[in-house]
Enzyme design. Sequence first.
Site, PDB file in Angstrom:
ATOM      1  N   GLU A 229      -9.198 -13.519  -1.133  1.00  0.00           N
ATOM      2  CA  GLU A 229      -8.435 -13.780   0.097  1.00  0.00           C
ATOM      3  C   GLU A 229      -9.129 -14.889   0.888  1.00  0.00           C
ATOM      4  O   GLU A 229     -10.340 -14.820   1.152  1.00  0.00           O
ATOM      5  CB  GLU A 229      -8.334 -12.498   0.922  1.00  0.00           C
ATOM      6  CG  GLU A 229      -7.600 -12.735   2.235  1.00  0.00           C
ATOM      7  CD  GLU A 229      -7.085 -11.452   2.849  1.00  0.00           C
ATOM      8  OE1 GLU A 229      -6.718 -10.511   2.101  1.00  0.00           O
ATOM      9  OE2 GLU A 229      -7.044 -11.378   4.081  1.00  0.00           O
TER      10      GLU A 229
ATOM     11  N   ASP B 162      -4.968 -13.583  -2.239  1.00  0.00           N
ATOM     12  CA  ASP B 162      -4.286 -13.241  -0.996  1.00  0.00           C
ATOM     13  C   ASP B 162      -4.260 -14.510  -0.164  1.00  0.00           C
ATOM     14  O   ASP B 162      -5.272 -14.946   0.400  1.00  0.00           O
ATOM     15  CB  ASP B 162      -4.980 -12.083  -0.263  1.00  0.00           C
ATOM     16  CG  ASP B 162      -4.424 -10.732  -0.720  1.00  0.00           C
ATOM     17  OD1 ASP B 162      -3.679 -10.710  -1.725  1.00  0.00           O
ATOM     18  OD2 ASP B 162      -4.716  -9.704  -0.076  1.00  0.00           O
TER      19      ASP B 162
ATOM     20  N   GLU C  19     -10.921  -6.697  -4.389  1.00  0.00           N
ATOM     21  CA  GLU C  19     -10.734  -7.705  -3.333  1.00  0.00           C
ATOM     22  C   GLU C  19     -11.948  -7.708  -2.417  1.00  0.00           C
ATOM     23  O   GLU C  19     -12.134  -6.804  -1.613  1.00  0.00           O
ATOM     24  CB  GLU C  19      -9.458  -7.386  -2.544  1.00  0.00           C
ATOM     25  CG  GLU C  19      -9.167  -8.419  -1.472  1.00  0.00           C
ATOM     26  CD  GLU C  19      -7.847  -8.168  -0.744  1.00  0.00           C
ATOM     27  OE1 GLU C  19      -6.882  -7.683  -1.367  1.00  0.00           O
ATOM     28  OE2 GLU C  19      -7.805  -8.447   0.465  1.00  0.00           O
TER      29      GLU C  19
ATOM     30  N   ASP D  94      -0.855 -12.253   2.293  1.00  0.00           N
ATOM     31  CA  ASP D  94      -1.464 -11.207   3.123  1.00  0.00           C
ATOM     32  C   ASP D  94      -1.668 -11.864   4.498  1.00  0.00           C
ATOM     33  O   ASP D  94      -2.787 -12.206   4.885  1.00  0.00           O
ATOM     34  CB  ASP D  94      -2.787 -10.741   2.508  1.00  0.00           C
ATOM     35  CG  ASP D  94      -3.357  -9.547   3.240  1.00  0.00           C
ATOM     36  OD1 ASP D  94      -2.733  -9.104   4.224  1.00  0.00           O
ATOM     37  OD2 ASP D  94      -4.434  -9.057   2.850  1.00  0.00           O
TER      38      ASP D  94
ATOM     39  N   ASP E 211       2.519   1.991   3.307  1.00  0.00           N
ATOM     40  CA  ASP E 211       3.488   1.016   3.833  1.00  0.00           C
ATOM     41  C   ASP E 211       4.902   1.465   3.504  1.00  0.00           C
ATOM     42  O   ASP E 211       5.835   1.229   4.278  1.00  0.00           O
ATOM     43  CB  ASP E 211       3.332  -0.369   3.179  1.00  0.00           C
ATOM     44  CG  ASP E 211       1.929  -0.920   3.273  1.00  0.00           C
ATOM     45  OD1 ASP E 211       1.212  -0.536   4.205  1.00  0.00           O
ATOM     46  OD2 ASP E 211       1.577  -1.743   2.402  1.00  0.00           O
TER      47      ASP E 211
ATOM     48  N   ASP F  19      -5.716 -13.335   9.464  1.00  0.00           N
ATOM     49  CA  ASP F  19      -4.575 -13.243   8.529  1.00  0.00           C
ATOM     50  C   ASP F  19      -3.410 -14.151   8.909  1.00  0.00           C
ATOM     51  O   ASP F  19      -2.255 -13.703   8.997  1.00  0.00           O
ATOM     52  CB  ASP F  19      -4.070 -11.785   8.453  1.00  0.00           C
ATOM     53  CG  ASP F  19      -4.942 -10.901   7.596  1.00  0.00           C
ATOM     54  OD1 ASP F  19      -5.771 -11.427   6.832  1.00  0.00           O
ATOM     55  OD2 ASP F  19      -4.784  -9.665   7.693  1.00  0.00           O
TER      56      ASP F  19
ATOM     57  N   ASP G 247     -10.743 -11.244  11.036  1.00  0.00           N
ATOM     58  CA  ASP G 247      -9.714 -11.527  10.043  1.00  0.00           C
ATOM     59  C   ASP G 247      -8.387 -11.758  10.763  1.00  0.00           C
ATOM     60  O   ASP G 247      -7.749 -10.800  11.194  1.00  0.00           O
ATOM     61  CB  ASP G 247      -9.637 -10.262   9.153  1.00  0.00           C
ATOM     62  CG  ASP G 247      -9.029 -10.515   7.808  1.00  0.00           C
ATOM     63  OD1 ASP G 247      -8.805 -11.674   7.461  1.00  0.00           O
ATOM     64  OD2 ASP G 247      -8.794  -9.514   7.093  1.00  0.00           O
TER      65      ASP G 247
ATOM     66  N   HIS H 273       0.880  -1.174   0.000  1.00  0.00           N
ATOM     67  CA  HIS H 273       0.000   0.000   0.000  1.00  0.00           C
ATOM     68  C   HIS H 273       0.918   1.225   0.000  1.00  0.00           C
ATOM     69  O   HIS H 273       2.036   1.161   0.539  1.00  0.00           O
ATOM     70  CB  HIS H 273      -0.825   0.122   1.277  1.00  0.00           C
ATOM     71  CG  HIS H 273      -1.717  -1.027   1.597  1.00  0.00           C
ATOM     72  ND1 HIS H 273      -1.278  -2.140   2.244  1.00  0.00           N
ATOM     73  CD2 HIS H 273      -3.055  -1.198   1.405  1.00  0.00           C
ATOM     74  CE1 HIS H 273      -2.297  -2.971   2.425  1.00  0.00           C
ATOM     75  NE2 HIS H 273      -3.384  -2.433   1.930  1.00  0.00           N
TER      76      HIS H 273
HETATM   77  C1  XUL Z   1      -7.556  -6.307   4.505  1.00  0.00           C
HETATM   78  C2  XUL Z   1      -6.833  -6.764   3.327  1.00  0.00           C
HETATM   79  C3  XUL Z   1      -5.974  -5.756   2.668  1.00  0.00           C
HETATM   80  C4  XUL Z   1      -5.892  -5.838   1.194  1.00  0.00           C
HETATM   81  C5  XUL Z   1      -5.114  -4.730   0.561  1.00  0.00           C
HETATM   82  O1  XUL Z   1      -8.349  -7.265   5.083  1.00  0.00           O
HETATM   83  O2  XUL Z   1      -6.900  -7.910   2.954  1.00  0.00           O
HETATM   84  O3  XUL Z   1      -4.736  -5.810   3.264  1.00  0.00           O
HETATM   85  O4  XUL Z   1      -5.319  -7.037   0.778  1.00  0.00           O
HETATM   86  O5  XUL Z   1      -5.573  -3.479   0.915  1.00  0.00           O
HETATM   87 CO    CO Z   2      -5.896  -8.900   1.464  1.00  0.00          CO
END
Ligand code: XUL
Ligand code: CO
Length: 440
Positions: free
Chosen positions: A266, A294, A230, A337, A102, A307, A305, A99
């Site tokens: 994702e 993702d 996304e 991600d 970042d 992740d 989430d 991003h």
């Molecule tokens: C948030 C997410 C983000 C996107 C990019 O849940 O997945 O990080 O991948 O903005």
């Molecule tokens: Co993402």
Amino acid sequence: MAFFENVNRIKYEGAESTNPFAFKYYHPEEKIGDKTMEEHLRFAVAYWHTFTGDGSDPFGDGNMVRPWDHLKGMDLAKARVEAAFEFFEKLNVPYFCFHDIDIAPEGEDLKGTLQNLDTIVDMIEKYMKTSKTKLLWNTANMFTHPRFVHGAATTNNADVYAHAAAKVKKGLEIGKRLGGQNYVFWGGREGYETLLNTDMKLEQDNLARFLHMAVDYAKEIGFDAQFLIEPKPKEPTKHQYDYDVATALSFLQKYDLQNHFKINIEANHATLAGHTFEHELRTARMNGMLGSVDANQGDTLLGWDTDEFPTDLYSTTLAMYEILKNGGLERGGLNFDAKVRRGSFEPDDLFHAHIAGMDSFAVGLRVAHRLIEDRVLDDFIEKRYASFTDGIGKDIVEGKADFHSLEKYALGIGKIKNQSGRLEKIKATINQYLLQEFSK
Ligand code: XUL
Ligand code: CO
């Protein structure tokens, strides 16, 4: 300066290796079918989790120990670029994603922010000249700063909308400069908390206008990246507009954007939407909209989430099955991600986590390839739907049936017979294929 002194280049050593800093299943040069593993998997490191994530959560401060911790502002941003390219090289990873915020901190005002970005993008561009690691995608963060409290392209405040447009404009320029393969739109705060204060139609119309402007600007500057949406059902807003693949698809179709976008799926967003990862991949694939992934995993016991780095081999196998059936991801890739757990706070954990994720998808690729080669599911599914290949079924598929002919046929059937779906048998076979992978 070396930021990760403990770690040398990660190599493939095979399943018998006890070296924690080696790949056991990911062998980049090995051919699986007609492509190497590196070409199939197209792994990417997510800049945000790996170089800016600090481990903070709603109950605790950041706790990650990172070799660039003592730095601030632009010095910190520059050190992270150096660390990132060292990390990419040691991991031997072909792509990365980021991003805007970042890579560079916000300035005093928008102008200052854009200048900071230019400085860091200059630096990244130089590193990319000698690095094999390319840009899978970049995106604009339009959710962290307080100005985005009511959204970005779906805000009630036209000034915020304009600010968001300026950020995406810059993001597209950066993507072009760095040779980005894709550009991602994740609608961070594009959704709503309550309908009591929301003009949902205007918000969605404005979002579509925003995306059309992005398409037009990319064309204007000759940036030919694949645009990706996304989906995510909730978090941070209670109801995100790009809820899941099916919702995003109907949005794109309604606003005549479907030819300009594909979907970035994702895993954890799929499960938050109440779907399996493979359901979302299949929905995109059968509509010709599977763009990129993702690659992470969620926790079914938690409603948010998480992740996590992907380590569930069953899930990576079914995901790779969809990806192989799609003929690969073209310009897309598998972007981690994913973040190390708060308890995994040492720099070495960043390597362990990526190795775990890459090996897990490598296993998934190997097993899915064999499932496809041996037509394990294809043969079964073909037989299961055989009734549509001749007789009345063929008439239905070919559009030759109507309610008159179907009624006439139905009256003559007598007792209807069904066949077993054999789910347990299929699952046992998949387990066999997975376990064979380890006994080779
Ligand atoms: C948030 C997410 C983000 C996107 C990019 O849940 O997945 O990080 O991948 O903005
Ligand atoms: Co993402």
